[in-house]
Scaffold this active site. Structure first.
Site, PDB file in Angstrom:
ATOM      1  N   LYS A 175       0.820  -1.211   0.000  1.00  0.00           N
ATOM      2  CA  LYS A 175       0.000   0.000   0.000  1.00  0.00           C
ATOM      3  C   LYS A 175       0.863   1.274   0.000  1.00  0.00           C
ATOM      4  CE  LYS A 175      -4.013  -2.189   2.197  1.00  0.00           C
ATOM      5  NZ  LYS A 175      -5.049  -2.068   3.246  1.00  0.00           N
TER       6      LYS A 175
ATOM      7  N   TYR B 151     -12.216  -1.452  -4.002  1.00  0.00           N
ATOM      8  CA  TYR B 151     -12.773  -1.693  -2.660  1.00  0.00           C
ATOM      9  C   TYR B 151     -14.312  -1.557  -2.649  1.00  0.00           C
ATOM     10  CZ  TYR B 151      -8.365  -2.093  -0.036  1.00  0.00           C
ATOM     11  OH  TYR B 151      -7.167  -2.524   0.485  1.00  0.00           O
TER      12      TYR B 151
ATOM     13  N   ASN C 124      -2.067   0.080   6.962  1.00  0.00           N
ATOM     14  CA  ASN C 124      -1.597  -1.245   7.389  1.00  0.00           C
ATOM     15  C   ASN C 124      -0.709  -1.965   6.359  1.00  0.00           C
ATOM     16  OD1 ASN C 124      -3.587  -1.866   5.610  1.00  0.00           O
ATOM     17  ND2 ASN C 124      -4.837  -3.053   7.027  1.00  0.00           N
TER      18      ASN C 124
ATOM     19  N   HIS D  90      -2.072  -5.531   1.378  1.00  0.00           N
ATOM     20  CA  HIS D  90      -3.402  -6.092   1.115  1.00  0.00           C
ATOM     21  C   HIS D  90      -3.260  -7.510   0.584  1.00  0.00           C
ATOM     22  CE1 HIS D  90      -7.328  -6.808  -0.752  1.00  0.00           C
ATOM     23  NE2 HIS D  90      -6.634  -7.286  -1.764  1.00  0.00           N
TER      24      HIS D  90
ATOM     25  N   GLU E 105      -9.791  -9.490  -8.165  1.00  0.00           N
ATOM     26  CA  GLU E 105      -8.731  -8.512  -7.884  1.00  0.00           C
ATOM     27  C   GLU E 105      -7.552  -8.676  -8.855  1.00  0.00           C
ATOM     28  OE1 GLU E 105      -7.919  -9.007  -3.700  1.00  0.00           O
ATOM     29  OE2 GLU E 105      -9.787  -8.013  -3.128  1.00  0.00           O
TER      30      GLU E 105
HETATM   31  P1  ATP Z   1      -7.302  -5.788   2.890  1.00  0.00           P
HETATM   32  O1  ATP Z   1      -8.615  -6.034   2.177  1.00  0.00           O
HETATM   33  O2  ATP Z   1      -6.721  -4.400   2.601  1.00  0.00           O
HETATM   34  O3  ATP Z   1      -6.303  -6.889   2.669  1.00  0.00           O
HETATM   35  P2  ATP Z   1      -8.437  -6.841   5.294  1.00  0.00           P
HETATM   36  O4  ATP Z   1      -9.065  -7.857   4.395  1.00  0.00           O
HETATM   37  O5  ATP Z   1      -7.577  -7.317   6.417  1.00  0.00           O
HETATM   38  O6  ATP Z   1      -7.561  -5.820   4.456  1.00  0.00           O
HETATM   39  P3  ATP Z   1     -10.900  -5.371   5.209  1.00  0.00           P
HETATM   40  O7  ATP Z   1     -11.954  -5.564   6.226  1.00  0.00           O
HETATM   41  O8  ATP Z   1     -11.066  -5.942   3.837  1.00  0.00           O
HETATM   42  O9  ATP Z   1      -9.525  -5.870   5.871  1.00  0.00           O
HETATM   43  O10 ATP Z   1     -10.648  -3.804   5.094  1.00  0.00           O
HETATM   44  C1  ATP Z   1     -10.003  -3.251   3.962  1.00  0.00           C
HETATM   45  C2  ATP Z   1      -9.053  -2.166   4.415  1.00  0.00           C
HETATM   46  O11 ATP Z   1      -9.830  -1.086   4.937  1.00  0.00           O
HETATM   47  C3  ATP Z   1      -8.128  -2.541   5.567  1.00  0.00           C
HETATM   48  O12 ATP Z   1      -6.953  -3.206   5.156  1.00  0.00           O
HETATM   49  C4  ATP Z   1      -7.819  -1.198   6.159  1.00  0.00           C
HETATM   50  O13 ATP Z   1      -6.824  -0.504   5.388  1.00  0.00           O
HETATM   51  C5  ATP Z   1      -9.146  -0.479   6.018  1.00  0.00           C
HETATM   52  N1  ATP Z   1      -9.980  -0.629   7.211  1.00  0.00           N
HETATM   53  C6  ATP Z   1     -10.650  -1.729   7.624  1.00  0.00           C
HETATM   54  N2  ATP Z   1     -11.324  -1.508   8.767  1.00  0.00           N
HETATM   55  C7  ATP Z   1     -11.071  -0.210   9.086  1.00  0.00           C
HETATM   56  C8  ATP Z   1     -11.470   0.640  10.153  1.00  0.00           C
HETATM   57  N3  ATP Z   1     -12.279   0.210  11.111  1.00  0.00           N
HETATM   58  N4  ATP Z   1     -11.002   1.925  10.139  1.00  0.00           N
HETATM   59  C9  ATP Z   1     -10.184   2.380   9.155  1.00  0.00           C
HETATM   60  N5  ATP Z   1      -9.778   1.630   8.119  1.00  0.00           N
HETATM   61  C10 ATP Z   1     -10.203   0.354   8.086  1.00  0.00           C
HETATM   62 MG    MG Z   2     -10.128  -7.358   2.638  1.00  0.00          MG
END
Ligand code: ATP
Ligand code: MG
Length: 139
Positions: free
Chosen positions: A11, A51, A114, A117, A128
């Site tokens: 990211k 997303y 974080n 992804h 994706e």
């Molecule tokens: P990713 O899809 O990016 O691999 P993930 O599957 O672990 O991450 P998701 O629930 O799909 O988590 O959320 C997508 C992304 O949205 C997260 O990686 C994070 O960057 C952001 N995100 C998720 N939850 C929150 C939150 N509560 N507050 C802020 N950002 C969030």
């Molecule tokens: Mg995810």
């Protein structure tokens, strides 16, 4: 066990902070084969499309602002159980809750910033991967 492919992103926070080399090292150390890779700067609309599943959630606008704020590294990774394994290497979504030594614990700075992804299922991996790569770009 079966050979799988997953879509992985480094990211904008991790690219900007200079962690690309360390993350690629972790990918190779964990025996993933990089079968496609490129640097991309998503537009806001492209980040929203990627997303789309999170549209309507309270973090959708900050998330898509963040994901379109700078270049990212997009990759297709291949190995046995790639989807689950890559999520294990990344660690939990929130770096504070991610396992010691995981990428998000090491390089992430908040639940939003974080660092990486990974796809969460074969169907999302297929969507994706197509979002970023044409068939001919996958080796
Ligand atoms: P990713 O899809 O990016 O691999 P993930 O599957 O672990 O991450 P998701 O629930 O799909 O988590 O959320 C997508 C992304 O949205 C997260 O990686 C994070 O960057 C952001 N995100 C998720 N939850 C929150 C939150 N509560 N507050 C802020 N950002 C969030
Ligand atoms: Mg995810």
């Amino acid at each position: 066990m079966s050979i799988q492919r997953t879509l992985a992103l480094i990211k904008p926070d991790a690219v900007k902070a200079g962690h690309v080399g360390a993350i690629l090292g972790a990918i190779e150390k964990n025996e993933f084969r990089i079968v496609a890779m490129k640097l991309v700067h998503l537009t806001k609309k492209q980040a929203e499309g990627f997303y789309a599943v999170h549209r309507g959630k309270n973090f959708f606008t900050p998330l898509t602002d963040f994901m379109s704020a700078g270049p990212i590294v997009a990759m297709v990774l291949e190995r046995e159980e790639a989807i689950l394994k890559w999520r294990e290497v990344m660690g939990a979504t929130d770096p504070a809750k991610a396992a010691e030594g995981s990428l998000r614990r090491t390089f992430g700075t908040s639940i939003q910033y974080n660092a990486t992804h990974g796809s969460d299922a074969p169907e999302t991996a297929a969507f994706e991967t197509r979002y970023f790569f044409d068939e001919l770009e996958i080796c």
